[in-house]
Structure formats: structure tokens, C-alpha cells
Design a protein around this motif. Sequence first.
Motif, PDB file in Angstrom:
ATOM      1  N   PHE A  57       7.587  20.209 -83.794  1.00  0.00           N
ATOM      2  CA  PHE A  57       8.394  19.017 -83.574  1.00  0.00           C
ATOM      3  C   PHE A  57       9.352  19.290 -82.415  1.00  0.00           C
ATOM      4  O   PHE A  57       9.461  20.414 -81.937  1.00  0.00           O
ATOM      5  N   THR A  58      10.045  18.263 -81.989  1.00  0.00           N
ATOM      6  CA  THR A  58      11.009  18.369 -80.894  1.00  0.00           C
ATOM      7  C   THR A  58      12.382  18.669 -81.487  1.00  0.00           C
ATOM      8  O   THR A  58      13.014  17.774 -82.057  1.00  0.00           O
ATOM      9  N   ALA A 116      11.888  14.145 -88.219  1.00  0.00           N
ATOM     10  CA  ALA A 116      11.233  15.024 -87.257  1.00  0.00           C
ATOM     11  C   ALA A 116      10.526  14.157 -86.220  1.00  0.00           C
ATOM     12  O   ALA A 116       9.872  13.175 -86.561  1.00  0.00           O
ATOM     13  N   VAL A 117      10.686  14.537 -84.976  1.00  0.00           N
ATOM     14  CA  VAL A 117      10.044  13.826 -83.875  1.00  0.00           C
ATOM     15  C   VAL A 117       8.943  14.721 -83.325  1.00  0.00           C
ATOM     16  O   VAL A 117       9.210  15.837 -82.878  1.00  0.00           O
ATOM     17  N   GLY A 118       7.723  14.232 -83.425  1.00  0.00           N
ATOM     18  CA  GLY A 118       6.581  15.004 -82.956  1.00  0.00           C
ATOM     19  C   GLY A 118       6.480  15.004 -81.445  1.00  0.00           C
ATOM     20  O   GLY A 118       7.214  14.290 -80.749  1.00  0.00           O
ATOM     21  N   GLU A 119       5.562  15.793 -80.943  1.00  0.00           N
ATOM     22  CA  GLU A 119       5.361  15.877 -79.505  1.00  0.00           C
ATOM     23  C   GLU A 119       4.877  14.554 -78.925  1.00  0.00           C
ATOM     24  O   GLU A 119       4.969  14.328 -77.733  1.00  0.00           O
ATOM     25  N   ASP A 120       4.398  13.640 -79.785  1.00  0.00           N
ATOM     26  CA  ASP A 120       3.976  12.313 -79.317  1.00  0.00           C
ATOM     27  C   ASP A 120       5.150  11.335 -79.287  1.00  0.00           C
ATOM     28  O   ASP A 120       4.978  10.162 -79.051  1.00  0.00           O
ATOM     29  N   SER A 121       6.361  11.814 -79.567  1.00  0.00           N
ATOM     30  CA  SER A 121       7.637  11.084 -79.554  1.00  0.00           C
ATOM     31  C   SER A 121       7.824  10.116 -80.720  1.00  0.00           C
ATOM     32  O   SER A 121       8.767   9.346 -80.720  1.00  0.00           O
TER      33      SER A 121
END
Length: 133
Positions: A57-58, A116-121
Motif C-alpha cells: 500500500f502507499t 489503505a491506499v493501493g498502488e492503483d490509488s
Amino acid sequence: MKSARFPLRMLAGLTATAGFAFAIPALAHPALVSASPIAASTAHDVRTVTLTFSEAFTPPLSGLEIVMTGMPGMEGHHPAMKMNGVKVAAGADRKSLVATLAKPLPAGTYDVNWHAVGEDSHRVTGKVSFTVR
């Protein structure tokens, strides 16, 4: 001529389908795979809370808060209270959030509200609840 175009259309369709199939993993979002303390469990001497996700996650856009939702002897009369003094950091693999508490959690019931913010935003949220005795 029609028979020559048909294989080209078919090939184009198959290529597009294959491209979409390979793009599906990129659409995935971080999903909670484990928590410590374990969801719906009773724990003692809780000094850290760890959430582990299915993918990275970011960190600057992800986090958690620990909220006391009940206290022994005050069932139904205890307002939700966010716990202060909690330091949250991402694990080195960016798949875990670790909350470190200044002191052990007192007896009571708790919700860990996470995002949680994934790599896909895309932002995903959830909650883990447990009891401390």
C-alpha cells in the motif's frame, strides 16, 4: 475477402481479451489478511497492533486509529474514545501497518479503523474489533 477479415477480427479480439486478463491483477486492492490482536479475540498486555495486507500500500495515504468502544462496568454508557499516543508506521515490505502504543491498552473493547491506499490509488477501509482484559 470476408474469410480473410474474419481471422484478423478474431485475432484482434483474442489479443484484447488477453491484455485485459493480464491487467486484472493491477485492479486488485489491499485486503486485510491478518491482525494482531486477532479479530474478535481477547488479548492481554496489548502494546502493539499489527495489520497485514495482501499487497503493498502507499504508506503516506494509509493508516489506522484505535478507538475504545467499551469499558468494564460501563456497558452501554461509554462513548467511543480515540486512543492518543499511538504511533503508526508501515512495515519495510509496505504490506503491514504497525501501531505502537505509549502504554498498554486498558481493559475494554476496541475497534481498529483502518484505511489503505493501493498502488492503483483506490482507498479501502475496514475495522478489526477485539477485547483487552
